[in-house]
Enzyme design. Structure first.
Site, PDB file in Angstrom:
ATOM      1  CG  ASP A 118     129.664  -3.030 -10.963  1.00 15.41           C
ATOM      2  OD1 ASP A 118     130.547  -2.263 -10.518  1.00 15.41           O
ATOM      3  OD2 ASP A 118     129.837  -4.264 -11.097  1.00 15.41           O
ATOM      4  CB  SER A 131     139.697 -26.596 -10.716  1.00 19.15           C
ATOM      5  OG  SER A 131     140.139 -25.963 -11.892  1.00 19.15           O
ATOM      6  CB  SER A 145     133.544 -12.039 -15.527  1.00 18.82           C
ATOM      7  OG  SER A 145     132.842 -11.935 -14.362  1.00 18.82           O
ATOM      8  CG  ASP A 154     131.860  -9.333 -13.057  1.00 17.68           C
ATOM      9  OD1 ASP A 154     131.796  -8.639 -14.084  1.00 17.68           O
ATOM     10  OD2 ASP A 154     132.730  -9.174 -12.187  1.00 17.68           O
ATOM     11  CB  ALA A 213     141.772 -12.713 -19.317  1.00 19.19           C
ATOM     12  N   GLY A 214     140.200 -10.494 -17.028  1.00 17.84           N
ATOM     13  CA  GLY A 214     139.176  -9.452 -16.960  1.00 17.84           C
ATOM     14  C   GLY A 214     137.897  -9.828 -17.683  1.00 17.84           C
ATOM     15  CB  SER A 253     135.806 -15.004 -10.050  1.00 21.09           C
ATOM     16  OG  SER A 253     135.762 -13.694 -10.498  1.00 21.09           O
ATOM     17  CD  GLU A 265     134.558  -2.097 -17.758  1.00 21.84           C
ATOM     18  OE1 GLU A 265     134.158  -2.626 -16.704  1.00 21.84           O
ATOM     19  OE2 GLU A 265     134.667  -2.721 -18.831  1.00 21.84           O
TER      20      GLU A 265
HETATM   21  C1  GLA Z   1     135.214  -6.157 -11.863  1.00 25.58           C
HETATM   22  C2  GLA Z   1     134.091  -6.308 -10.854  1.00 25.58           C
HETATM   23  C3  GLA Z   1     132.798  -5.703 -11.378  1.00 25.58           C
HETATM   24  C4  GLA Z   1     133.012  -4.298 -11.932  1.00 25.58           C
HETATM   25  C5  GLA Z   1     134.211  -4.276 -12.866  1.00 25.58           C
HETATM   26  C6  GLA Z   1     134.548  -2.889 -13.357  1.00 25.58           C
HETATM   27  O1  GLA Z   1     134.994  -6.968 -12.971  1.00 25.58           O
HETATM   28  O2  GLA Z   1     133.875  -7.669 -10.580  1.00 25.58           O
HETATM   29  O3  GLA Z   1     131.820  -5.719 -10.383  1.00 25.58           O
HETATM   30  O4  GLA Z   1     133.109  -3.356 -10.922  1.00 25.58           O
HETATM   31  O5  GLA Z   1     135.367  -4.814 -12.251  1.00 25.58           O
HETATM   32  O6  GLA Z   1     133.563  -2.412 -14.195  1.00 25.58           O
END
Ligand code: GLA
Length: 378
Positions: free
Chosen positions: A18, A49, A108, A154, A105-106, A110, A15
């Site tokens: 990237d 949406s 991704s 992502d 919710a983390g 988006s 995390e």
């Molecule tokens: C978000 C960002 C990613 C990455 C993560 C952390 O999801 O979109 O590019 O940096 O945080 O790992």
């Protein structure tokens, strides 16, 4: 009319590595976003949406510029803008989005919007774009149009992961190694626990961490912190090599930030190597421990965890999870726990009870299955 699906992702390790040209190890979820597009001759983007109430968002594709669209529609509009900027004129289109991914919710959501829309618009425009290039275009939509300074994990995960695998991506060289990851076959569940604390990437903390990492790299005289990973991994003692490299940073905060980036990249490699080797009795116990170590590093060194995540990790482990960590950018979102199938009910109950005892919103549970990347649906 064409419909494309792009998945959300979880990340086993790596995390905030990237954008430091380090290692990441994501896998795609079965859930994601579908985008259906139709050609419009009037040059307008008409975006709807299913998850958002209200009128469609309508903009002229020729008038798009960074910041010109706000809210959820900035993501699909940003893709049309980024495609056009890359030499693939998107043109007018109706874009209908549907999602079964939780937002914030983390996992991704988006990037899943961006990648499904990107693929659908490519088909509409007759553009044959290689997936790595498309990942870069989708990322540009997020970085330059929406204004979130994220890295590449992502969009790469949404477009390039494989079913039954986790994807080790070296963000410096963009080399990919697909490693088998089939938790169910190993008698395990990769449990994504949504802490219901929404995270937003556009907020300042993410950018602040990024700036700190860049400053640490500058002071160490390397182009990015990822450059230190290979050298440390090849040294006789990884721990000593990292300590030595970081001793040149006088500022303790920068030292901790850099330590996290280097060690999380190293952990991603360790997990990938463990998954690639024939599984032994201790393999997943060791991987679980690496997950927990990764969480501690995000909490203590990188300081992007949040209370509900720390509680979830501790509670899941106490109830029998092999290990757990937060996923994504932090300050909200989800935790990934590696749970023996026979302990699943106990872990879920323990986490739910702990949340209830604190009057927190009920957590969400998702049994994640490493799934294929984005694909055409209809
Ligand atoms: C978000 C960002 C990613 C990455 C993560 C952390 O999801 O979109 O590019 O940096 O945080 O790992």
């Amino acid at each position: 009319m064409n419909t494309w699906f792009a998945p959300g992702r979880a990340n086993l390790m790596g995390e905030h590595t990237d954008y430091n040209q380090g290692m990441v190890l994501p896998f795609a979820l079965a859930r994601g976003v579908t985008a259906t597009v139709t050609r419009r001759a009037d040059g307008l983007l008409v975006m709807r949406s299913k998850q958002m109430t209200g009128d469609p968002v309508v903009v002229d594709v020729a008038g798009l510029s960074p910041g010109s669209v706000r809210g959820w529609a900035a993501y699909p509009a940003g893709v049309a803008w980024a495609l056009t900027a890359a030499g693939y004129p998107a043109g007018g289109a109706g874009i209908d989005i549907d999602s079964d991914l939780p937002v914030g919710a983390g996992v991704s959501s988006s990037a899943a919007v961006e990648c499904s829309v990107a693929l659908a618009l490519c088909e509409l425009g007759g553009f044959a774009i290689e997936r790595r290039e498309l990942a870069a275009i989708a990322r540009r939509a997020e970085n330059d149009f929406v204004g979130a300074p994220t890295g590449m994990i992502d969009q790469y995960a949404a477009l390039l992961c494989q079913a039954g695998h986790a994807m080790l991506l070296d963000c410096g060289t963009q080399r990919i190694r697909q490693v088998p990851f089939d938790p169910v076959r190993a008698g395990l569940v990769a449990l994504v626990i949504d802490t219901r604390v929404p995270h937003a990437l556009v907020s300042g903390e993410y950018a602040a961490r990024r700036a700190e990492c860049e400053e640490a790299a500058r002071q160490l005289g390397v182009p990015s912190l990822g450059a230190l990973v290979t050298a440390a991994a090849e040294a006789e003692s990884f721990g000593q090599a990292v300590k030595h490299a970081l001793s040149r940073l006088a500022n303790p905060v920068l030292r901790r930030r850099a330590r996290h980036v280097i060690c999380d990249s190293w952990r991603a490699r360790q997990i990938a190597d463990a998954l690639d080797a024939p599984a032994g009795p201790g393999t997943f116990r060791r991987i679980g421990q690496l997950l927990t170590d990764g969480h501690a590093s995000l909490r203590d060194d990188f300081e992007v965890s949040w209370e509900e995540a720390d509680i979830t990790v501790a509670t899941a482990r106490a109830a029998g999870a092999l290990g757990a960590k937060m996923v994504g950018g932090g300050f909200g979102g989800s935790v990934l726990a590696l749970v023996p199938a026979k302990r699943l009910a106990k872990v879920r109950a323990a986490v739910a009870e702990e949340f209830a005892s604190r009057s927190s919103e009920e957590p969400g549970f998702l049994e994640a299955v490493p799934s294929p990347a984005a694909r055409r649906l209809a």
